[in-house]
Design an enzyme around this catalytic site. Structure first.
Site, PDB file in Angstrom:
ATOM      1  N   ALA A   1       0.830  -1.227   0.000  1.00  0.00           N
ATOM      2  CA  ALA A   1       0.000   0.000   0.000  1.00  0.00           C
ATOM      3  C   ALA A   1       0.859   1.269   0.000  1.00  0.00           C
ATOM      4  CB  ALA A   1      -0.907   0.006   1.228  1.00  0.00           C
ATOM      5  N   PRO A   2       0.408   2.345  -0.650  1.00  0.00           N
ATOM      6  CA  PRO A   2      -0.879   2.511  -1.340  1.00  0.00           C
ATOM      7  C   PRO A   2      -0.927   1.960  -2.765  1.00  0.00           C
ATOM      8  CG  PRO A   2       0.331   4.569  -1.350  1.00  0.00           C
ATOM      9  CD  PRO A   2       1.161   3.606  -0.558  1.00  0.00           C
ATOM     10  N   GLY A   3       0.155   1.395  -3.279  1.00  0.00           N
ATOM     11  CA  GLY A   3       0.037   0.634  -4.512  1.00  0.00           C
ATOM     12  C   GLY A   3       0.691   1.193  -5.762  1.00  0.00           C
TER      13      GLY A   3
ATOM     14  N   CYS B   1      12.823   4.213   1.839  1.00  0.00           N
ATOM     15  CA  CYS B   1      12.919   5.660   1.611  1.00  0.00           C
ATOM     16  C   CYS B   1      13.603   6.297   2.822  1.00  0.00           C
ATOM     17  CB  CYS B   1      11.560   6.260   1.328  1.00  0.00           C
ATOM     18  SG  CYS B   1      10.381   6.020   2.662  1.00  0.00           S
TER      19      CYS B   1
HETATM   20  N1  SAM Z   1       5.184  -0.154  -2.009  1.00  0.00           N
HETATM   21  C1  SAM Z   1       4.248   0.858  -1.570  1.00  0.00           C
HETATM   22  C2  SAM Z   1       3.963   1.803  -2.720  1.00  0.00           C
HETATM   23  O1  SAM Z   1       4.840   2.009  -3.571  1.00  0.00           O
HETATM   24  O2  SAM Z   1       2.866   2.372  -2.788  1.00  0.00           O
HETATM   25  C3  SAM Z   1       4.759   1.590  -0.333  1.00  0.00           C
HETATM   26  C4  SAM Z   1       5.055   0.631   0.791  1.00  0.00           C
HETATM   27  S1  SAM Z   1       5.399   1.410   2.330  1.00  0.00           S
HETATM   28  C5  SAM Z   1       7.036   1.849   2.175  1.00  0.00           C
HETATM   29  C6  SAM Z   1       5.477   0.001   3.372  1.00  0.00           C
HETATM   30  C7  SAM Z   1       4.133  -0.658   3.619  1.00  0.00           C
HETATM   31  O3  SAM Z   1       4.352  -1.870   4.344  1.00  0.00           O
HETATM   32  C8  SAM Z   1       3.187   0.167   4.460  1.00  0.00           C
HETATM   33  O4  SAM Z   1       1.962   0.301   3.770  1.00  0.00           O
HETATM   34  C9  SAM Z   1       2.982  -0.665   5.711  1.00  0.00           C
HETATM   35  O5  SAM Z   1       1.693  -0.558   6.261  1.00  0.00           O
HETATM   36  C10 SAM Z   1       3.248  -2.063   5.200  1.00  0.00           C
HETATM   37  N2  SAM Z   1       3.650  -3.064   6.203  1.00  0.00           N
HETATM   38  C11 SAM Z   1       4.278  -2.876   7.386  1.00  0.00           C
HETATM   39  N3  SAM Z   1       4.486  -4.058   8.007  1.00  0.00           N
HETATM   40  C12 SAM Z   1       4.017  -5.020   7.181  1.00  0.00           C
HETATM   41  C13 SAM Z   1       3.942  -6.441   7.253  1.00  0.00           C
HETATM   42  N4  SAM Z   1       4.415  -7.099   8.312  1.00  0.00           N
HETATM   43  N5  SAM Z   1       3.378  -7.111   6.226  1.00  0.00           N
HETATM   44  C14 SAM Z   1       2.896  -6.439   5.134  1.00  0.00           C
HETATM   45  N6  SAM Z   1       2.920  -5.094   5.021  1.00  0.00           N
HETATM   46  C15 SAM Z   1       3.476  -4.398   6.019  1.00  0.00           C
END
Ligand code: SAM
Length: 331
Positions: free
Chosen positions: A131-133, A252
């Site tokens: 998320a957010p995708g 990031c």
């Molecule tokens: N890849 C996404 C994008 O480009 O839109 C951004 C990802 S953001 C850096 C990291 C995400 O990992 C967050 O949405 C967070 O809620 C989620 N997250 C944290 N711990 C997690 C877990 N144990 N399993 C899956 N998702 C997790």
């Protein structure tokens, strides 16, 4: 003392950021980049969008937006990415192209991990923190909506935002999972051709002095917490990856412990089962991975990772590409 003039009104004092954080940056970045890094905490980034090839083409989007008075300037070296002048951001977010998922507002640094992952039509890909995708949609675009993407997100509110974005973009090959990514490797071992782990991190690359919420939580303790999470997600990602498959790890943040340090720990654990491979990212703001941090000398493969140094367009990022050479059940 560092201070910069905020172009809007006042002088913003960089020293509002935690002292320890600033001292770390002085060690992480060579002098030639430090100014640009510090300025990135007061500069608002230019608005950039990626044209969604699942719904439209770059020329159709430019034509449509220019009819509404929005100018699109191609971002150098990034296919399908366009800059929009700051005063036209609102018009962009209110445009039909935005509402209908023809464009996705995304910093060009975020377009690097899917490009490096290089997914092919027909493959099975795992996006372990989705998320957010934005990156999931980009992966579906590169695969021409042919194949399958498993997109995992553990936070409910973020999961529903992901779901909406995927639907709006017509990324039909994405199957969404509201679950903890740490369990996926155990449940689906040796399954995916490619895995993206765009890890949760301390987000230092997104710190914004005009919004203390972005940096108020910062501490080395918080960094240590993030590392534990990142390592467990990394274990899961490696297990879920097919032998011969490709994994991209990205964050990031600037913290070497969450970047080079995590890669170093993973290399110690998996040895020759995995290998870091070189990536080509053009640009004068691209640096190789650090060779050491404090008293830890990293495995020499770690320097093959890349750091994106922030500037007025790019956010700070870290990217590392890994290939799985042996099955994980053999270690
Ligand atoms: N890849 C996404 C994008 O480009 O839109 C951004 C990802 S953001 C850096 C990291 C995400 O990992 C967050 O949405 C967070 O809620 C989620 N997250 C944290 N711990 C997690 C877990 N144990 N399993 C899956 N998702 C997790």
């Amino acid at each position: 003392m560092y201070s910069y003039i905020d172009p809007m009104t006042t002088t913003i004092n960089i020293n509002n950021l935690p002292k320890e954080f600033i001292s770390r940056l002085e060690v992480i970045f060579p002098d030639k980049h430090l100014d640009s890094v510090l300025k990135s905490f007061i500069q608002s980034k230019k608005t950039v969008f990626r044209c969604n090839g699942l719904k439209t083409t770059s020329s159709q989007v430019s034509k449509l937006l220019s009819q509404s008075g929005i100018s699109c300037i191609p971002v150098d070296g990034v296919n399908g990415a366009f800059l929009v002048p700051g005063d036209q951001r609102r018009a962009l977010t209110e445009s039909e192209a935005f509402r209908d998922g023809h464009v996705y507002i995304q910093n060009p640094s975020s377009m690097i991990p899917p490009t490096i992952l290089d997914p092919k039509p027909g493959e099975e890909v795992l996006d372990l923190a989705a998320a957010p995708g934005g990156k999931t949609i980009h992966i579906a675009d590169l695969m021409q909506n042919n194949g399958r993407i498993g997109a995992v997100e553990s936070v409910k509110k973020r999961f529903f935002r992901l779901k909406e974005n995927i639907k709006r973009a017509d990324a039909n090959i994405v199957k969404l999972y509201l679950k903890d990514g740490r369990s996926v490797g155990r449940q689906c071992p040796e399954r995916f051709d490619r895995v993206l782990l765009d890890a949760p991190c301390s987000g230092e690359g997104l710190f914004d002095l005009s919004n203390p919420k972005t940096y108020a939580f910062w501490s080395e303790k918080k960094i240590r917490e993030m590392i534990r999470k990142q390592i467990r997600l990394f274990d899961s990602a490696i297990q879920a990856l097919k032998t011969g498959g490709t994994l991209v790890y990205s964050t990031c943040t600037f913290a070497p412990e969450e970047n080079e340090g995590v890669i170093d720990q993973i290399l110690r654990k998996y040895g020759s089962t995995i290998e870091v491979v070189a990536v080509e990212i053009p640009g004068s703001n691209i640096e190789r991975g650090l060779k050491k941090w404090r008293n830890i000398q990293f495995n020499e493969q770690v320097a093959l990772a890349r750091r994106v140094v922030p500037n007025d367009v790019y956010e700070g990022f870290f990217i590392c590409k890994i290939v799985k050479r042996k099955p994980t059940h053999s270690i």
